[in-house]
Design a protein around this motif. Sequence first.
Motif, PDB file in Angstrom:
ATOM      1  N   ALA A 266       0.865  -1.295   0.141  1.00  9.34           N
ATOM      2  CA  ALA A 266      -0.153  -0.017   0.194  1.00  9.34           C
ATOM      3  C   ALA A 266       0.974   1.248  -0.059  1.00  9.34           C
ATOM      4  CB  ALA A 266      -1.016   0.001   1.207  1.00  9.34           C
TER       5      ALA A 266
ATOM      6  N   HIS B  27      -4.269   4.663   7.638  1.00  8.56           N
ATOM      7  CA  HIS B  27      -4.026   3.930   6.571  1.00  8.56           C
ATOM      8  C   HIS B  27      -3.209   2.633   6.950  1.00  8.56           C
ATOM      9  CE1 HIS B  27      -2.310   3.488   1.776  1.00  8.56           C
ATOM     10  NE2 HIS B  27      -3.279   2.493   2.333  1.00  8.56           N
TER      11      HIS B  27
ATOM     12  N   THR C 285      -4.182  -1.355   6.761  1.00  8.11           N
ATOM     13  CA  THR C 285      -3.540  -2.173   5.997  1.00  8.11           C
ATOM     14  C   THR C 285      -2.615  -3.425   6.878  1.00  8.11           C
ATOM     15  OG1 THR C 285      -2.597  -0.482   4.571  1.00  8.11           O
ATOM     16  CG2 THR C 285      -1.213  -2.644   4.697  1.00  8.11           C
TER      17      THR C 285
ATOM     18  N   GLN D   4      -5.261  -6.001   7.507  1.00  8.08           N
ATOM     19  CA  GLN D   4      -5.798  -6.790   6.373  1.00  8.08           C
ATOM     20  C   GLN D   4      -4.689  -8.013   6.133  1.00  8.08           C
ATOM     21  OE1 GLN D   4      -6.187  -4.177   2.758  1.00  8.08           O
ATOM     22  NE2 GLN D   4      -7.795  -3.339   3.713  1.00  8.08           N
ATOM     23  N   HIS D   5      -3.498  -7.550   6.655  1.00  9.77           N
ATOM     24  CA  HIS D   5      -2.414  -8.571   6.259  1.00  9.77           C
ATOM     25  C   HIS D   5      -1.748  -9.165   7.544  1.00  9.77           C
ATOM     26  CE1 HIS D   5      -1.960  -7.320   2.001  1.00  9.77           C
ATOM     27  NE2 HIS D   5      -2.272  -6.114   2.307  1.00  9.77           N
TER      28      HIS D   5
END
Length: 688
Positions: free
Chosen positions: A421, A484, A488, A491-492
């Motif tokens: 990202a 952000h 991120t 999500q990971h």
Amino acid sequence: MKKLTNYAVSLFVIVIVLLLIIPLSPFLLDVFIVINISISLIILLVSMNIREPLEFSIFPSLLLITTLFRLGINVSSTRNILMNQGEAGQVIKSFGTFVLQGNAIVGFIIFIIIVLVQFIVITKGAERVSEVAARFTLDAMPGKQMAIDADLSSGLIDETAARTRREKIQREADFYGAMDGATKIVKGDSIMSIIITAINLIGGTAMGMVMSDMSFTEVLSVYSIATIGDGLVSQIPALLISTATGMIVTRAVSEGSLNDDVSKQFTAQPQAIMMTGGIMLVLLLVPGMPKFQMLLLGGGLIAAGYFLNRKTKEAAQQEAAAVAGAVVEEQKKTADEGEYFKDINNVYSMIGVDPIEMEFGYSLIPLVDESSGGKMINRIVIFRRQYAQEMGVVIPSISLRDSSSLNTNQYVIKIKGEEVAGGEILVDYYLALEPAEPTGEVDGIETIEPAYGIPSKWILPENKEMAEIYGYTVIDPLSVMITHLSETIKQHAYEVINRQEVMHLLENVRKTTPELVDEVFPGIISYGNFQKILVNLVKEGIPVKDMETILETVADVGATVKDITQITESIRIALKRTITRKFCQGGQMRVLTLDAELEKVIVTSLTKGEQGVYTALSPDTMQSLISQVGEGIKKFNDLSQDVVILTSQVIRIYLYRLLEQFYPNVYVLSFQEIANNVQIQSIGNIAL
């Protein structure tokens, strides 16, 4: 003594009320007048040195007290003027004599000018600014509350910080509302001063003619001195208080005290100062201009501007020298590194990758560097703690480093050395998230919010209040970057669950139930397979902090079932209360459901291969399914809930694997994973 101090303000207010009733001698009147002037000066100086209005939050109440005090002095002085043939103390006499200078008409004109300046210019201006500030502050409250809720939900702040910010917003609204009313007091005080002055002059002259043997000229001289002196000792403190009122309500965008702001912002423009001095010198050519004064002022401005300009250039040269020194140091470091890496064993230290790292351009360094006031590291610590409490997984250390390969405003986020990202931040701006139906337009630079993809604008700080009034959610640059980063990482997060993290989690469980850990490992399941189970759960957003329940389920099921997928599904059923809490809103869960015929088609399409079981749907059925899910997701746009698809336990995992490549933020749950006390509402049905 301490009790007396605690009640000092209350006693002072009582004394003020008594001033309206009890006659005062000229000596005591002088004392109170001097106190009044001193208090007014203190208030003005305090208002000039505060950084934000809430640092002087008692001002509205103080304004009422000082106004009442001033009116009490006016009443006492009027009583003395009328009863003692114009004798009302040395202070009033001195002010009146100094202003009149033997000419009553000129003295009255000067006094009237002072009164009108205070009433028309300062008081009216402060009143208008207070009204606008109060209205804008109240209108902006919903937007500010939404911004706090967004920061809290994204983990940027904790509950204590959110409560503090909410209290500050409420205090600001109360303060500006009180200031709006307090300025009406100042306005009324100005009008009352004019009335009292007229009473003193007319009433005193009438009484002097009737009750004394002085001539009309003597009466007019005595009472004009007393009247103007009394008016001045009243108007000067009132003028100071009115100025302080204007100072406070106009300090919306200041960064320091008034003295600091004026010195910084004026000295930052030496060219303007020199140009002004040049214009003053050009004006010398106009006939009749005072040569000496204009020459002195123009020359002084040019000299001051030249001095400031030279000082600015010297600072720039020092900065350039520092950069050059850094380059030389870097070159020296490079040479040293060349010698260091001649040893092949030292090269191996460069091979490893960080689990999570963030690189950023030069302009973003102040947001990160703690020595420059950056708070990013503290915000990351808060996020790590909140995520651990929510999901039961500890995020590893995040490497932060600047990168010359990026643009000055860019940043990238890497997982295990690879970029996943990135975004761009304008440090001196605010990001305004556009609402569905804004009530107005705000000038700014069009962009897309990096974490959620919301259309946004980068706006100047002076447009922040207006944007909030129009319904925009305004976020500071650091919060944009942290949001952000946190999204991120969420999500990971499953990618950074390694064997070491699994061992840390198990050691934590071993402190309370060592027998359970010994029963499961290594007899029932290996550490590697248990890691896969945790990865599967976290990947689908299921918290793993209830580690005892997870291990007990593995112990019960793992003795007969060796398939990792089936064990994971059994654990999900055991964690039904956790899953329900995560996806339920107010006792209700809104979901998309699958038609029974479609479920049968998916079941019959299950095919077993070398990599396990997978779905083999026809292209038409696949296209229809993907399209309908996309339409169903739109129904969740106005809901504060994640997108959930509810299906049977048999096909849940296979449907999830099918959809995750198209819609990674969609959660697929089974009926067995939902607690019985939840009301399920279907807002869409997916069919063949």
